[in-house]
Design a protein around this motif. Structure first.
Motif, PDB file in Angstrom:
ATOM      1  N   ILE A 250       0.812  -1.221   0.000  1.00 48.54           N
ATOM      2  CA  ILE A 250       0.000   0.000   0.000  1.00 48.54           C
ATOM      3  C   ILE A 250       0.849   1.276   0.000  1.00 48.54           C
ATOM      4  O   ILE A 250       0.867   2.010  -0.997  1.00 48.54           O
ATOM      5  CB  ILE A 250      -0.999  -0.003   1.178  1.00 48.54           C
ATOM      6  N   PRO A 251       1.549   1.618   1.101  1.00 48.00           N
ATOM      7  CA  PRO A 251       2.259   2.909   1.097  1.00 48.00           C
ATOM      8  C   PRO A 251       3.381   3.005   0.071  1.00 48.00           C
ATOM      9  O   PRO A 251       3.611   4.071  -0.504  1.00 48.00           O
ATOM     10  CB  PRO A 251       2.794   3.025   2.525  1.00 48.00           C
ATOM     11  N   SER A 252       4.077   1.901  -0.181  1.00 48.46           N
ATOM     12  CA  SER A 252       5.161   1.943  -1.168  1.00 48.46           C
ATOM     13  C   SER A 252       4.636   2.198  -2.583  1.00 48.46           C
ATOM     14  O   SER A 252       5.089   3.138  -3.261  1.00 48.46           O
ATOM     15  CB  SER A 252       5.978   0.646  -1.116  1.00 48.46           C
ATOM     16  N   PRO A 253       3.653   1.421  -3.077  1.00 46.15           N
ATOM     17  CA  PRO A 253       3.090   1.732  -4.402  1.00 46.15           C
ATOM     18  C   PRO A 253       2.415   3.095  -4.460  1.00 46.15           C
ATOM     19  O   PRO A 253       2.379   3.737  -5.517  1.00 46.15           O
ATOM     20  CB  PRO A 253       2.070   0.607  -4.623  1.00 46.15           C
ATOM     21  N   ARG A 254       1.856   3.538  -3.316  1.00 42.17           N
ATOM     22  CA  ARG A 254       1.187   4.827  -3.290  1.00 42.17           C
ATOM     23  C   ARG A 254       2.148   5.956  -3.636  1.00 42.17           C
ATOM     24  O   ARG A 254       1.755   6.970  -4.230  1.00 42.17           O
ATOM     25  CB  ARG A 254       0.560   5.070  -1.907  1.00 42.17           C
ATOM     26  N   THR A 255       3.419   5.802  -3.288  1.00 44.94           N
ATOM     27  CA  THR A 255       4.405   6.829  -3.626  1.00 44.94           C
ATOM     28  C   THR A 255       4.580   6.935  -5.139  1.00 44.94           C
ATOM     29  O   THR A 255       4.755   8.028  -5.677  1.00 44.94           O
ATOM     30  CB  THR A 255       5.763   6.553  -2.966  1.00 44.94           C
ATOM     31  N   ALA A 256       4.538   5.786  -5.816  1.00 46.94           N
ATOM     32  CA  ALA A 256       4.656   5.800  -7.279  1.00 46.94           C
ATOM     33  C   ALA A 256       3.423   6.428  -7.919  1.00 46.94           C
ATOM     34  O   ALA A 256       3.527   7.182  -8.896  1.00 46.94           O
ATOM     35  CB  ALA A 256       4.865   4.378  -7.802  1.00 46.94           C
ATOM     36  N   ALA A 257       2.235   6.095  -7.370  1.00 44.63           N
ATOM     37  CA  ALA A 257       0.987   6.659  -7.903  1.00 44.63           C
ATOM     38  C   ALA A 257       0.972   8.177  -7.770  1.00 44.63           C
ATOM     39  O   ALA A 257       0.568   8.898  -8.702  1.00 44.63           O
ATOM     40  CB  ALA A 257      -0.213   6.051  -7.177  1.00 44.63           C
ATOM     41  N   ALA A 258       1.412   8.670  -6.614  1.00 48.62           N
ATOM     42  CA  ALA A 258       1.445  10.119  -6.399  1.00 48.62           C
ATOM     43  C   ALA A 258       2.441  10.797  -7.332  1.00 48.62           C
ATOM     44  O   ALA A 258       2.162  11.859  -7.906  1.00 48.62           O
ATOM     45  CB  ALA A 258       1.797  10.417  -4.946  1.00 48.62           C
ATOM     46  N   THR A 259       3.603  10.186  -7.494  1.00 47.47           N
ATOM     47  CA  THR A 259       4.619  10.738  -8.390  1.00 47.47           C
ATOM     48  C   THR A 259       4.098  10.815  -9.821  1.00 47.47           C
ATOM     49  O   THR A 259       4.309  11.815 -10.524  1.00 47.47           O
ATOM     50  CB  THR A 259       5.890   9.873  -8.349  1.00 47.47           C
ATOM     51  N   HIS A 260       3.395   9.767 -10.254  1.00 49.00           N
ATOM     52  CA  HIS A 260       2.860   9.752 -11.619  1.00 49.00           C
ATOM     53  C   HIS A 260       1.807  10.830 -11.822  1.00 49.00           C
ATOM     54  O   HIS A 260       1.860  11.585 -12.804  1.00 49.00           O
ATOM     55  CB  HIS A 260       2.255   8.378 -11.924  1.00 49.00           C
ATOM     56  N   GLU A 261       0.852  10.900 -10.891  1.00 49.96           N
ATOM     57  CA  GLU A 261      -0.287  11.798 -11.076  1.00 49.96           C
ATOM     58  C   GLU A 261       0.097  13.274 -10.992  1.00 49.96           C
ATOM     59  O   GLU A 261      -0.482  14.111 -11.686  1.00 49.96           O
ATOM     60  CB  GLU A 261      -1.374  11.491 -10.035  1.00 49.96           C
ATOM     61  N   ILE A 262       1.065  13.587 -10.144  1.00 42.20           N
ATOM     62  CA  ILE A 262       1.388  14.994  -9.909  1.00 42.20           C
ATOM     63  C   ILE A 262       2.607  15.463 -10.700  1.00 42.20           C
ATOM     64  O   ILE A 262       2.627  16.585 -11.211  1.00 42.20           O
ATOM     65  CB  ILE A 262       1.614  15.236  -8.403  1.00 42.20           C
ATOM     66  N   ALA A 263       3.617  14.596 -10.812  1.00 45.63           N
ATOM     67  CA  ALA A 263       4.872  15.038 -11.415  1.00 45.63           C
ATOM     68  C   ALA A 263       5.076  14.550 -12.855  1.00 45.63           C
ATOM     69  O   ALA A 263       5.525  15.316 -13.707  1.00 45.63           O
ATOM     70  CB  ALA A 263       6.049  14.582 -10.554  1.00 45.63           C
ATOM     71  N   VAL A 264       4.741  13.296 -13.125  1.00 49.97           N
ATOM     72  CA  VAL A 264       5.107  12.709 -14.418  1.00 49.97           C
ATOM     73  C   VAL A 264       4.033  12.907 -15.484  1.00 49.97           C
ATOM     74  O   VAL A 264       4.308  13.419 -16.572  1.00 49.97           O
ATOM     75  CB  VAL A 264       5.408  11.196 -14.252  1.00 49.97           C
ATOM     76  N   PHE A 265       2.806  12.513 -15.175  1.00 52.86           N
ATOM     77  CA  PHE A 265       1.753  12.559 -16.196  1.00 52.86           C
ATOM     78  C   PHE A 265       1.499  13.967 -16.742  1.00 52.86           C
ATOM     79  O   PHE A 265       1.383  14.153 -17.958  1.00 52.86           O
ATOM     80  CB  PHE A 265       0.456  11.971 -15.649  1.00 52.86           C
ATOM     81  N   PRO A 266       1.397  15.016 -15.879  1.00 54.56           N
ATOM     82  CA  PRO A 266       1.165  16.355 -16.423  1.00 54.56           C
ATOM     83  C   PRO A 266       2.276  16.827 -17.363  1.00 54.56           C
ATOM     84  O   PRO A 266       2.028  17.599 -18.283  1.00 54.56           O
ATOM     85  CB  PRO A 266       1.110  17.243 -15.173  1.00 54.56           C
TER      86      PRO A 266
END
Length: 435
Positions: free
Chosen positions: A94-110
């Motif tokens: 949970i918390p480890s994958p959540r860091t990747a999800a947050a990075t993607h949504e806020i930093a990478v995808f935009p």
């Protein structure tokens, strides 16, 4: 051996960075925004589970200087083994994958528009590289990554507060302190304390830190824990207050998912504070904060299973690969979906983790095996209604939980656990006198 100031600063910065991940950055601003003029009370509740309990966990590690297994062994070895496996499975799922999800949504995808699979694959490949070079983790994070994170955070907070009109909205919470406590669960900091605390201890055993004596190591961990805790307090209070004071100047689309509300609010605050450059700052900040936390979780998990299976380096490598692979799979989910899955898990495991931390910092005469068993069992039993009530609330269950203090705030375990502690300590003293 005297503790050198350099070692103290490196360890403190590393500990702060291993704690500070996706939830720690995204949760406080929206919490402050929704709390309005009650932001101080919400902050108090949030600090209990996001700062005080985690730092007590680090103090417990400083005292035990073992592994996570030592936290629960007074209940029973079997319980401790099951608890450890659950904690590490939860941490990498949970918390480890959540860091990747947050990075993607806020930093990478935009910026790049890539798929979450590509982001999580590259992200956890880099995590794996750092974890397999674990002897350099503490020094690298403490010397370089964390100071950069702290400077950027303080810039966003200080400029944001300075430029706001200090107007707050109306609170949306009926019980601000309880809301803050439960929101602090979402940071995973108490679980992080018992996981990354072991990473710190093992890292200190490497020759580049030169800390050998038990007393020196204990002092170093305790001092670094307090410094990291102070840093967390300042950052959390700053982010919550910025969210509260910008409440009258910024608007959030209520139709968006919670994770996008959090991301958009934090992005708006960053841009309001630092101009368009704030968007770039936020992307870098999120990426670094998340990355260091993922490293700590994966390294801690690999360390535990390595020690469990005859100190095998092969087991360490295999565990790190499996944890990173799981991170790639789960990291493709959006941030909010991971939070929704996490809530019932946290309502179950967090209370047990909290009481184990508290019991392990108490003097031995108040923390005997009898006390451990009584408090943990009662905590477990009274946590069940909170979990069931969240997953499938029914009127019959509500009739029962109405008789349990704080149950409506999902804190029904608190008073029973405290009563169990008092009774078991009293019984323990009586038994000792009878001997």
């Amino acid at each position: 051996m005297d503790i050198k100031r350099k070692e103290l600063l490196i360890t403190s910065f590393a500990l702060f960075s291993l704690f500070f991940g996706a939830g720690n950055l995204l949760l406080p601003p929206l919490l402050g925004y929704n709390s309005g003029d009650d932001w101080v009370w919400v902050t108090i509740g949030f600090m209990i589970t996001a700062v005080v309990i985690p730092i007590l966990g680090i103090l417990a590690h400083a005292r035990l200087q073992g592994t996570l297994f030592d936290f629960g062994k007074k209940v029973s070895p079997t319980f401790s083994l099951i608890y450890c496996i659950l904690i590490y499975v939860i941490a990498v799922a949970i918390p480890s994958p959540r860091t990747a999800a947050a990075t993607h949504e806020i930093a990478v995808f935009p910026a790049f528009g890539t798929s979450p699979l590509v982001t999580s694959a590259i992200y956890f490949s880099l995590v794996l590289v750092f974890v397999l070079n674990r002897s350099k983790i503490l020094s690298l994070i403490g010397k370089f990554l964390t100071p950069f994170i702290v400077i950027m955070l303080l810039a966003v907070i200080s400029i944001g507060l300075f430029s706001s009109e200090f107007n707050t909205g109306i609170s949306q919470f009926e019980t601000p302190i309880a809301t803050g406590i439960l929101e602090g669960y979402q940071t995973f900091d108490a679980i992080g304390a018992v996981v990354v605390g072991a990473v710190i201890i093992i890292s200190l055993n490497f020759k580049n830190m030169a800390v050998e004596a038990y007393s020196s190591k204990r002092t170093l961990i305790r001092k670094s824990g307090f410094i990291a805790g102070l840093g967390l307090f300042i950052i959390y209070a700053g982010l919550i207050s910025v969210g509260a004071y910008f409440g009258s100047e910024l608007s959030i689309n209520a139709e968006l998912s919670s994770d996008m509300q959090r991301a958009n609010l934090l992005r708006d605050i960053s841009i309001a504070s630092l101009g368009e450059f704030g968007n770039t700052v936020l992307s870098i900040l999120i990426s670094l904060a998340c990355f260091t936390t993922a490293i700590g979780i994966v390294a801690g998990t690999a360390d535990y299973f390595k020690g469990l299976l005859n100190d095998s380096q092969v087991v360490y490598v295999i565990t790190a690969i499996l944890a990173s692979g799981l991170g790639v799979l789960v990291g493709q989910l959006d941030f909010n979906s991971i939070i929704v899955v996490a809530i019932p898990v946290l309502l179950f495991i967090y209370p047990i983790t909290i009481v184990l931390i508290l019991l392990n910092v108490l003097p031995e005469k108040f923390a005997t095996p009898l006390v451990f068993r009584a408090v943990v069992i009662i905590t477990f039993v009274f946590s069940i209604p909170d979990v069931v009530g969240f997953i499938s609330p029914t009127e019959d269950l509500k009739i029962f939980t109405n008789y349990i203090p704080f149950s409506n705030q999902s804190l029904g375990w608190v008073l029973p656990a405290f009563v169990a502690f008092l009774i078991s300590v009293f019984v323990q003293f009586k038994l000792k006198r009878a001997e």
